[in-house]
Design a protein around this motif. Structure first.
Motif, PDB file in Angstrom:
ATOM      1  N   ASP A 119       0.827  -1.204   0.000  1.00 60.53           N
ATOM      2  CA  ASP A 119       0.000   0.000   0.000  1.00 60.53           C
ATOM      3  C   ASP A 119       0.859   1.251   0.000  1.00 60.53           C
ATOM      4  OD1 ASP A 119      -2.498  -1.204  -0.050  1.00 60.53           O
ATOM      5  OD2 ASP A 119      -2.907  -0.918   2.093  1.00 60.53           O
ATOM      6  N   ALA A 215      -7.040   7.392   2.883  1.00 55.82           N
ATOM      7  CA  ALA A 215      -7.815   6.172   3.152  1.00 55.82           C
ATOM      8  C   ALA A 215      -6.903   5.028   3.593  1.00 55.82           C
ATOM      9  CB  ALA A 215      -8.607   5.761   1.914  1.00 55.82           C
ATOM     10  N   ILE A 216      -5.726   4.922   2.996  1.00 57.69           N
ATOM     11  CA  ILE A 216      -4.766   3.897   3.416  1.00 57.69           C
ATOM     12  C   ILE A 216      -4.329   4.158   4.855  1.00 57.69           C
ATOM     13  CG2 ILE A 216      -2.382   3.109   3.044  1.00 57.69           C
ATOM     14  CD1 ILE A 216      -2.969   3.366  -0.005  1.00 57.69           C
ATOM     15  N   ASN A 218      -6.017   5.730   7.142  1.00 61.81           N
ATOM     16  CA  ASN A 218      -7.164   5.434   7.992  1.00 61.81           C
ATOM     17  C   ASN A 218      -7.329   3.925   8.216  1.00 61.81           C
ATOM     18  OD1 ASN A 218      -8.677   7.613   9.095  1.00 61.81           O
ATOM     19  ND2 ASN A 218      -9.316   8.228   7.048  1.00 61.81           N
ATOM     20  N   TYR A 219      -7.203   3.158   7.148  1.00 69.09           N
ATOM     21  CA  TYR A 219      -7.383   1.708   7.258  1.00 69.09           C
ATOM     22  C   TYR A 219      -6.389   1.108   8.249  1.00 69.09           C
ATOM     23  CZ  TYR A 219      -7.301  -3.240   6.201  1.00 69.09           C
ATOM     24  OH  TYR A 219      -7.332  -4.606   6.318  1.00 69.09           O
ATOM     25  N   TRP A 220      -5.112   1.461   8.079  1.00 68.22           N
ATOM     26  CA  TRP A 220      -4.094   0.847   8.938  1.00 68.22           C
ATOM     27  C   TRP A 220      -4.114   1.417  10.348  1.00 68.22           C
ATOM     28  CZ3 TRP A 220      -2.557  -3.652   7.650  1.00 68.22           C
ATOM     29  CH2 TRP A 220      -2.492  -4.014   6.293  1.00 68.22           C
ATOM     30  N   LYS A 222      -6.880   2.265  11.958  1.00 75.62           N
ATOM     31  CA  LYS A 222      -7.981   1.580  12.637  1.00 75.62           C
ATOM     32  C   LYS A 222      -7.654   0.103  12.871  1.00 75.62           C
ATOM     33  CE  LYS A 222     -11.340   4.926  11.034  1.00 75.62           C
ATOM     34  NZ  LYS A 222     -12.486   5.243  10.156  1.00 75.62           N
ATOM     35  N   GLN A 223      -6.898  -0.496  11.967  1.00 71.84           N
ATOM     36  CA  GLN A 223      -6.460  -1.883  12.180  1.00 71.84           C
ATOM     37  C   GLN A 223      -5.570  -1.978  13.399  1.00 71.84           C
ATOM     38  OE1 GLN A 223      -3.131  -3.165  11.615  1.00 71.84           O
ATOM     39  NE2 GLN A 223      -3.389  -5.267  10.882  1.00 71.84           N
ATOM     40  N   GLY A 261     -12.387   7.661   4.378  1.00 71.53           N
ATOM     41  CA  GLY A 261     -12.571   6.698   5.452  1.00 71.53           C
ATOM     42  C   GLY A 261     -12.812   7.272   6.837  1.00 71.53           C
TER      43      GLY A 261
END
Length: 273
Positions: A119, A215-216, A218-220, A222-223, A261
């Motif tokens: 990513d 967005a990338i 945000n994804y990581w 939150k992960q 996100g």
């Protein structure tokens, strides 16, 4: 533990994606850095567990532009060619720093899933593309990257969060880079209003891609919050205090932030200040 202090693992070659990212980060001249980013293959070998010795002088950057405090960067009128060139130069410097930030997160933080590193490779490539678009536009206006002074705010936060992946994700892509989502429409309209449609079109491209980059992040983020058992809004507020992140002020591009996100609870906290 800060990965700067961990010795390199044995038996891993220079073709590892993360090793190539570190080498690209160390490149000092922009043509060398952009070429190094482009040379990293999509399917490059990847050792997610490897720890690296940093190369001296990170991040690699050219001698110019001269770096000054943010308050020393002059604001110029969009009615003049020099003013538009100065704005585009500031954007180019942000994109150059963004290339370095994406490369840095790839090599620095071990132990993440493969998708994490791939990513951020995508982000590095797109930031390099943005920088080159702006560099070419500057050249068309008779200006080179380095002709104006610039500040180092983006990289300063990277230094502060070099030992904390959760903080890096919270405070670089989700804070400093997300500010670009808010600022881009105004910048684009100023350029278009001054009759510079070519530059405005580049800002449109950058905004489109930056939504994906945030967005990338945000994804990581939150992960990592889920793995740590942390609630994202409260965790963000705590990290922003700990690392002295800048307070974000509106107007906010809520449409772009939702596309990147941010959920309703995060946007409500943002607007509440």
């Amino acid at each position: 533990m800060d990965s700067n202090t961990i010795p390199s693992a044995e038996g891993n070659g220079p073709n590892c994606l993360r090793a190539q990212a570190l080498a690209a980060l160390a490149a000092t001249e922009w043509p060398e850095k952009l070429a190094a980013v482009r040379a990293i293959e999509d399917d490059a070998a990847l050792d997610c567990q490897r720890s690296f010795e940093p190369i001296a002088g990170l991040p690699g950057r050219p001698e110019r532009p001269h770096l000054v405090a943010p308050a020393e960067v002059k604001h110029r009128s969009m009615a003049t060619l020099e003013g538009r060139a100065a704005l585009l130069h500031a954007l180019a410097h942000i994109e150059f720093n963004a290339v370095n930030l994406a490369l840095d997160i790839i090599w620095r933080f071990a132990g993440m899933p493969e998708a994490f590193y791939r990513d951020w490779l995508r982000v590095a490539r797109e930031e390099a593309y943005h920088f080159d678009l702006l560099r070419q536009r500057l050249a068309a206006l008779g200006v080179a990257y380095g002709d104006f002074p610039a500040h180092n705010g983006l990289w300063d936060m990277a230094e502060r969060t070099r030992g904390d992946l959760l903080a890096r994700l919270a405070l670089v892509p989700r804070t400093l880079e997300a500010r670009g989502l808010d600022a881009s429409p105004m910048i684009r309209n100023k350029l278009a209003g001054a009759g510079d449609k070519d530059s405005a079109a580049i800002v449109d491209i950058i905004l489109r891609d930056e939504i994906g980059h945030v967005a990338i992040g945000n994804y990581w983020y939150k992960q990592q919050c889920t793995l740590a058992g942390k609630e994202p809004v409260a965790c963000y507020a705590e990290l922003a205090r700990r690392y002295d992140a800048p307070r974000l002020r509106g107007p906010f591009n809520l449409e772009a932030r939702r596309a990147a996100g941010f959920d309703d609870a995060e946007l409500a906290a943002l607007q509440a200040g």
